[in-house]
Design an enzyme around this catalytic site. Sequence first.
Site, PDB file in Angstrom:
ATOM      1  N   HIS A 196       5.004   6.601  12.785  1.00 15.50           N
ATOM      2  CA  HIS A 196       4.719   6.951  14.177  1.00 15.50           C
ATOM      3  C   HIS A 196       3.634   8.005  14.273  1.00 15.50           C
ATOM      4  O   HIS A 196       2.737   7.936  15.102  1.00 15.50           O
ATOM      5  CB  HIS A 196       5.973   7.534  14.835  1.00 15.50           C
ATOM      6  CG  HIS A 196       6.919   6.492  15.269  1.00 15.50           C
ATOM      7  ND1 HIS A 196       8.196   6.773  15.653  1.00 15.50           N
ATOM      8  CD2 HIS A 196       6.760   5.161  15.388  1.00 15.50           C
ATOM      9  CE1 HIS A 196       8.794   5.653  15.985  1.00 15.50           C
ATOM     10  NE2 HIS A 196       7.954   4.670  15.833  1.00 15.50           N
ATOM     11  N   ARG A 303      -4.024  -6.635  14.311  1.00 15.42           N
ATOM     12  CA  ARG A 303      -2.845  -6.667  13.433  1.00 15.42           C
ATOM     13  C   ARG A 303      -1.632  -6.417  14.327  1.00 15.42           C
ATOM     14  O   ARG A 303      -1.688  -5.574  15.217  1.00 15.42           O
ATOM     15  CB  ARG A 303      -2.929  -5.567  12.384  1.00 15.42           C
ATOM     16  CG  ARG A 303      -4.003  -5.765  11.323  1.00 15.42           C
ATOM     17  CD  ARG A 303      -3.952  -4.603  10.348  1.00 15.42           C
ATOM     18  NE  ARG A 303      -4.760  -4.815   9.161  1.00 15.42           N
ATOM     19  CZ  ARG A 303      -5.983  -4.328   8.980  1.00 15.42           C
ATOM     20  NH1 ARG A 303      -6.550  -3.601   9.930  1.00 15.42           N
ATOM     21  NH2 ARG A 303      -6.644  -4.548   7.864  1.00 15.42           N
ATOM     22  N   ARG A 338      -3.439 -11.752  15.078  1.00 16.09           N
ATOM     23  CA  ARG A 338      -2.884 -12.227  13.807  1.00 16.09           C
ATOM     24  C   ARG A 338      -1.367 -12.213  13.878  1.00 16.09           C
ATOM     25  O   ARG A 338      -0.779 -11.213  14.311  1.00 16.09           O
ATOM     26  CB  ARG A 338      -3.364 -11.339  12.654  1.00 16.09           C
ATOM     27  CG  ARG A 338      -2.939 -11.899  11.300  1.00 16.09           C
ATOM     28  CD  ARG A 338      -3.527 -11.119  10.154  1.00 16.09           C
ATOM     29  NE  ARG A 338      -2.901  -9.822  10.020  1.00 16.09           N
ATOM     30  CZ  ARG A 338      -3.246  -8.927   9.115  1.00 16.09           C
ATOM     31  NH1 ARG A 338      -4.247  -9.194   8.275  1.00 16.09           N
ATOM     32  NH2 ARG A 338      -2.641  -7.771   9.029  1.00 16.09           N
ATOM     33  N   GLU A 437      -7.466 -15.100   2.065  1.00 16.58           N
ATOM     34  CA  GLU A 437      -7.281 -13.830   1.349  1.00 16.58           C
ATOM     35  C   GLU A 437      -6.503 -14.004   0.050  1.00 16.58           C
ATOM     36  O   GLU A 437      -6.104 -13.026  -0.567  1.00 16.58           O
ATOM     37  CB  GLU A 437      -6.607 -12.787   2.248  1.00 16.58           C
ATOM     38  CG  GLU A 437      -5.327 -13.247   2.902  1.00 16.58           C
ATOM     39  CD  GLU A 437      -4.745 -12.218   3.876  1.00 16.58           C
ATOM     40  OE1 GLU A 437      -5.147 -11.050   3.871  1.00 16.58           O
ATOM     41  OE2 GLU A 437      -3.851 -12.621   4.661  1.00 16.58           O
ATOM     42  N   ASN A 460      -9.553  -7.253   1.676  1.00 13.54           N
ATOM     43  CA  ASN A 460      -8.651  -6.284   1.037  1.00 13.54           C
ATOM     44  C   ASN A 460      -7.697  -7.018   0.099  1.00 13.54           C
ATOM     45  O   ASN A 460      -7.515  -6.637  -1.054  1.00 13.54           O
ATOM     46  CB  ASN A 460      -7.814  -5.534   2.079  1.00 13.54           C
ATOM     47  CG  ASN A 460      -8.663  -4.888   3.144  1.00 13.54           C
ATOM     48  OD1 ASN A 460      -9.847  -4.687   2.942  1.00 13.54           O
ATOM     49  ND2 ASN A 460      -8.080  -4.578   4.286  1.00 13.54           N
ATOM     50  N   ASP A 461      -7.083  -8.065   0.619  1.00  9.90           N
ATOM     51  CA  ASP A 461      -6.150  -8.814  -0.218  1.00  9.90           C
ATOM     52  C   ASP A 461      -6.884  -9.696  -1.217  1.00  9.90           C
ATOM     53  O   ASP A 461      -6.484  -9.785  -2.370  1.00  9.90           O
ATOM     54  CB  ASP A 461      -5.208  -9.652   0.653  1.00  9.90           C
ATOM     55  CG  ASP A 461      -4.020  -8.827   1.106  1.00  9.90           C
ATOM     56  OD1 ASP A 461      -3.445  -8.106   0.275  1.00  9.90           O
ATOM     57  OD2 ASP A 461      -3.675  -8.877   2.301  1.00  9.90           O
ATOM     58  N   ARG A 471      -3.562  -3.034  -4.540  1.00 12.64           N
ATOM     59  CA  ARG A 471      -4.437  -2.138  -3.773  1.00 12.64           C
ATOM     60  C   ARG A 471      -3.767  -0.808  -3.449  1.00 12.64           C
ATOM     61  O   ARG A 471      -4.431   0.151  -3.070  1.00 12.64           O
ATOM     62  CB  ARG A 471      -4.926  -2.830  -2.499  1.00 12.64           C
ATOM     63  CG  ARG A 471      -3.874  -3.079  -1.465  1.00 12.64           C
ATOM     64  CD  ARG A 471      -4.358  -4.142  -0.485  1.00 12.64           C
ATOM     65  NE  ARG A 471      -4.174  -3.720   0.892  1.00 12.64           N
ATOM     66  CZ  ARG A 471      -4.240  -4.539   1.940  1.00 12.64           C
ATOM     67  NH1 ARG A 471      -4.505  -5.807   1.776  1.00 12.64           N
ATOM     68  NH2 ARG A 471      -4.071  -4.087   3.149  1.00 12.64           N
ATOM     69  N   CYS A 508     -12.994  -9.682   7.875  1.00 10.22           N
ATOM     70  CA  CYS A 508     -12.305  -8.635   8.636  1.00 10.22           C
ATOM     71  C   CYS A 508     -11.667  -7.562   7.749  1.00 10.22           C
ATOM     72  O   CYS A 508     -10.995  -6.674   8.240  1.00 10.22           O
ATOM     73  CB  CYS A 508     -11.248  -9.240   9.562  1.00 10.22           C
ATOM     74  SG  CYS A 508      -9.880  -9.998   8.696  1.00 10.22           S
TER      75      CYS A 508
END
Length: 580
Positions: A196, A303, A338, A437, A460-461, A471, A508
């Site tokens: 949060h 996301r 997504r 990915e 990234n993936d 990662r 992305c």
Amino acid sequence: MSLGLTGLGVTSGIALGRVHRLTPGELSIPEYHLDEASVDDEIERLQAAFGRGEDFLKRLLDRLDRNASETARELLEAHRLILRDPLLIRSTEELVRSDRINAEWALVRQSEHFQNEFRRMADDYLALRREDLEQAVSLVQRELADQPGTRIGSEMPHELADTIVVAGELGPAEMTVLSQRKVAGLITEHGGPWSHAAILARSLEIPMLVGVHNALDLLRENEPIILDGHYGAVLAGPDDGLLAHYRDKREAWQRRRLDLRRYLGRPSRTVDDHPFILLGNADLDPEFERCLDSGVDGVGLMRTEYLYLADSLPDEERQYRAYRAAVDIMQGRPVTIRTLDAGGDKLPPVLAYTQGPNPALGLRGLRLSLAMKDLFRQQIRAILRASVHGPVEILLPMLTGADEVRQARSFIAACREDLRAEGETIDPELPIGGMIETPAAALIADQLATELDFFSIGTNDLIQYVLAMDRSDELVNYLYDPTHPAVLLLLRRIQQAGQRHGISVTVCGELAGNEQSARLLLGLGLNRLSMPPAALPAVKRSLLEADSQRCRQEVEAYLAGQSGHADGRALLAALNGPGR
Ligand code: PEP
Ligand code: MG
């Protein structure tokens, strides 16, 4: 001699200030038995404490200015709802009565009970996540201990523009108070990028580092420190030289931000008149607003994992509101939503039980959605309903094969039919794309291109799976190399497959938001990039000044082993050197 600590920067800003340590606080939680005659009084004391805790939150909400983050408002409202929940209040009262114990003790026992239960109560209102429950209940405990409000007491200066607050963790009420007092920066020992506190820091634009181990032990009260969100570093006890350097850096950073904005209004074409398209990555309302402000052509990646963290299994309505808000803010520009990409490094606590021995290779992304159809249905229905109000595209994460795409498509079609039967008119042509990915998806890109309406490359993936490096594992971070020929060959393969089949290919992952690697991507023919809005001005300038033909020749020569560049770093330097 200065001390350096590291953590994860949730915003890239720089803060300079003196440490204020917010320790857990010695809140006394007595435990004692009551005689029969005092039970009613104790229950009254408990009810009054709940009431005052809720009042405190209400006052905080009333004081939020109109431009304050919607996220802060939502989180505070969620805590208020917990403090009004009859189930929590009644069951704690019953415990006071049945076991004749004092209010504090009953509250500890009851909240522990709910914390253990909350996963199983996934669809119930009380299933708000553990963190929320803990923080809301602590407000009542503070009332009972006669230390109302938050840990940010009156002994703390009212203006915190020169203060960096260090804490184990921070709750939404504390974050709100700190932001109202204009705190310079925040450091927490715990929490990840989706806690949060991190979500709020991003939306309130407060420089913040999370996961700085032992920060409370290592940083002394009132000592001057520097927080560098970009490098995830804390520098304690800096000498005058370092302070001056960082002051300059902060100013230069602010100046550069202003300076780069000049490029935003220009048509997106390289010096050799090659068009490119820049999109934004955004999850929260302020980020969508920033996307709009940066002149993006749309949102390439929304996301949705955060929704599952903030509310734990949000229902269709809650999701619909979030997607609809995004669509409304973007005023006709497409929003690519997504579907839930839980698993691996992004695991909502409430779904923790879905994880097997190796989460990176486990039930994650679309696999999880296909295995939990009720969950998937709520999300798809919410997205489809939001699509009535503006252009929306659905993006499926973590694909490895065409069969998954077919299953997802027929599931989406069935949801659309259900909504039609209920009277909604949903566009049957709503584009459905896939994240490329995994190495498997990249290698069968030609086949997937016949099943999907667009590709979005998750570098990234993709990089972590191609190079077999986790990662999130600091020990193998050094292996992360976007210029590794294996990565470049796959990127080229995906781009070519997209081109052959006439579908768009967007990048992305983080790579797209880096001004240097943007030219590498351009050289691979990838000219649709989606990135955090803060990265957009620098990437835009880099591409406006790039020569796309030269970038292509440079990358092709490198892949053919004819460039003379010793490694990827030399390639990047050449791509970004003068005259390129
Ligand atoms: C990616 O993998 O590059 C991506 C954009 O998705 P995430 O970082 O959310 O896994
Ligand atoms: Mg990914």
